[in-house]
Scaffold this motif. Structure first.
Motif, PDB file in Angstrom:
ATOM      1  N   LEU A   1       0.949  -1.371  -0.071  1.00  0.00           N
ATOM      2  CA  LEU A   1       0.039  -0.116   0.075  1.00  0.00           C
ATOM      3  C   LEU A   1       0.818   1.116   0.107  1.00  0.00           C
ATOM      4  N   PRO A   2       1.908   1.371   1.078  1.00  0.00           N
ATOM      5  CA  PRO A   2       2.577   2.894   0.770  1.00  0.00           C
ATOM      6  C   PRO A   2       3.055   3.416  -0.424  1.00  0.00           C
ATOM      7  N   ASN A   3       3.597   2.249  -1.457  1.00  0.00           N
ATOM      8  CA  ASN A   3       3.977   2.606  -2.586  1.00  0.00           C
ATOM      9  C   ASN A   3       3.098   2.889  -3.313  1.00  0.00           C
ATOM     10  N   VAL A   4       2.060   2.102  -3.237  1.00  0.00           N
ATOM     11  CA  VAL A   4       0.663   2.556  -4.225  1.00  0.00           C
ATOM     12  C   VAL A   4       0.386   4.021  -3.928  1.00  0.00           C
ATOM     13  N   MET A   5       0.298   4.220  -2.718  1.00  0.00           N
ATOM     14  CA  MET A   5      -0.164   5.878  -2.236  1.00  0.00           C
ATOM     15  C   MET A   5       1.012   6.821  -2.906  1.00  0.00           C
ATOM     16  N   ALA A   6       2.177   6.385  -2.660  1.00  0.00           N
ATOM     17  CA  ALA A   6       3.176   7.459  -3.052  1.00  0.00           C
ATOM     18  C   ALA A   6       3.276   7.733  -4.491  1.00  0.00           C
ATOM     19  N   ILE A   7       2.932   6.948  -5.375  1.00  0.00           N
ATOM     20  CA  ILE A   7       2.968   7.066  -6.739  1.00  0.00           C
ATOM     21  C   ILE A   7       1.731   7.463  -7.362  1.00  0.00           C
TER      22      ILE A   7
END
Length: 268
Positions: free
Chosen positions: A163-169
Motif C-alpha cells: 500500500l505505501p508505494n501505491v499511495m506514494a505514486i
C-alpha cells in the motif's frame, strides 16, 4: 486535524523472503510452457509477461535517476512495452534467468529499506519498491495461473506492504481532466495494518495523498487492503468486493468514491 499514522513498518527480512518465494512460484509456472501461449485476459504472451517483470528493476533504476523530472507518458501501455524491449522473449529459459538475476539483484542490493527512492516523479523508499515487486509477482502470478492452474494468493500482509508505494505514486496515474469532477477530500481506511490515508483532489484535478485520517471527508471507505489493490489493478470487480463486504463506502457523499475510482489514466 486528522489522526496520526498507525501503521507498523513491514519487517524487511519477511519482505525479502516473500519476494523470493513469489519469484520462485512465478517461474515454476513456466514448466511445460513454450512462452508463446497467450495469458488469459492480457494482451501478452507468457514470455512477454515474464519480460515485463524482468524489466521492472531497470525501470525503477531509470526512474530514480530521473527523480522529480519524470513526465508521464502519453501512452502507459506503450511505455510498458518499450520498457521490456531489451528482454528477449524467444526463449522462456532466458526470460526466467533474467527475472531471477534482475529481481533478486535489485532486492539484494537494498541496504536499508527506508532509503528514499524516486519513482514516477514521486518520493517513496527502497523497501516500498521491493513491496511493489512482490505485489506485481503475485498479481501476475494470478494472471498466469488462469492458464496453468496455479493459485497465488495476495494476502493481507502482502497488501499491507504494498500500500505505501501505491499511495506514494498514485498521483502519477490520475487523469486530471476526469479528476476535476470529483474534487474533494476522501478517507481510505484499511483493515489490519493498512492504516488510514487521505486523498485530496483539488479543483484543478491534482491528487495529493497523505497518511492519516481526515476530520472531515466527502466520503469514506473501509476496505480489505488486498481487495483494494486487486480492484485498483483491475483484477477484482468493485461490485463483487462491495457485495462481499470487502469494501464499504459511507459518509456524506459515498457515491463519489465510485467516480474517484474511475479517474486513472488509460493503459495502466
Amino acid at each position: 486535524m486528522g489522526s496520526l499514522p498507525q501503521r507498523r513498518p513491514t519487517d524487511w527480512d519477511w519482505l525479502r523472503a516473500e519476494v523470493a518465494s513469489a519469484l520462485d512460484g512465478f517461474i515454476a509456472q513456466f514448466d511445460g510452457l513454450t512462452g508463446d501461449e497467450r495469458v488469459p485476459n492480457l494482451d501478452w504472451t507468457v514470455a512477454e509477461l515474464g519480460a515485463h517483470l524482468a524489466s521492472l528493476p531497470g525501470v525503477y533504476a531509470e526512474q530514480h535517476d530521473l527523480g522529480a523530472a519524470f513526465e508521464p507518458p502519453q501512452d502507459w501501455a506503450q511505455f510498458s512495452i518499450d520498457s521490456r524491449a531489451s528482454i528477449p522473449t524467444d526463449d522462456l529459459g532466458v526470460v526466467a534467468e533474467q527475472m531471477r538475476t534482475n529481481i533478486a539483484g535489485f532486492v539484494d542490493g537494498i541496504d536499508d529499506p527506508k532509503t528514499p527512492r524516486w519513482l514516477y516523479g514521486y518520493e517513496t523508499t527502497d523497501g516500498n519498491v521491493a513491496a511493489a515487486i512482490l505485489v506485481e509477482l503475485i498479481m501476475h502470478g494470478q494472471d498466469l495461473g488462469r492458464l496453468t492452474g496455479a493459485k497465488p494468493v495476495l494476502g493481507r500482509d502482502h497488501a499491507h506492504a504494498g500500500l505505501p508505494n501505491v499511495m506514494a505514486i498514485a498521483p502519477s496515474f490520475i487523469d486530471q481532466e476526469k479528476a476535476r469532477r470529483v474534487a474533494g477530500t476522501y478517507h481510505l481506511g484499511f483493515r489490519g495494518n493498512g492504516g488510514d490515508w487521505t486523498y485530496t483532489v483539488s479543483p484543478e484535478g491534482v491528487l495529493t495523498v497523505t497518511e492519516g485520517r481526515p476530520d472531515r471527508a466527502d466520503a469514506r471507505m473501509n476496505a480489505d487492503p488486498a481487495a483494494f489493490l486487486l480492484v485498483s489493478l483491475g483484477r477484482l470487480n468493485p461490485y463483487v468486493a462491495a457485495l462481499k463486504g470487502q469494501s464499504i463506502a459511507y459518509g456524506r457523499k459515498p457515491w463519489k468514491l465510485k467516480a474517484l475510482g474511475e479517474v486513472t489514466v488509460e493503459g495502466v
